[in-house]
Write a protein that holds these residues in place. Structure first.
Motif: not given
Length: 85
Positions: A13-14, A18, A32, A34
């Motif tokens: 995801y990152r 993101g 963040s 995440s």
């Protein structure tokens, strides 16, 4: 095994952009959401780490926020435990 899978999903995801790419939003927190999630899972394990992550995500991306809030993992675990008492 599930912890490793969750951490790999967060890493993916990152790496792929993101929140801005996937949802069109920017996090109001530092670190963040995440990064926070990754720290929480590593520090407290999958179950408690996900609970902290969901608690954090409920407060993320408020439209009335005017600045980034600095909120490390250790603060949240104390805050969640205090609210339950």
């Amino acid at each position: 095994m599930l912890k490793t899978l969750a951490l790999k999903a967060i890493g993916f995801y990152r790496r792929t952009g993101g929140g801005i790419r996937w949802f069109g939003i920017d996090c109001n927190f530092e670190p963040s959401c995440s990064a926070y999630s990754e720290q929480a899972i590593r520090q407290f394990g999958l179950r408690k780490g996900l609970a902290l992550t969901f608690h954090r995500l409920r407060r993320c991306n408020r439209s009335d926020a005017i600045c980034k809030c600095i909120e490390p993992v250790t603060w949240d675990i104390e805050h969640v435990e205090t609210r339950r008492s």
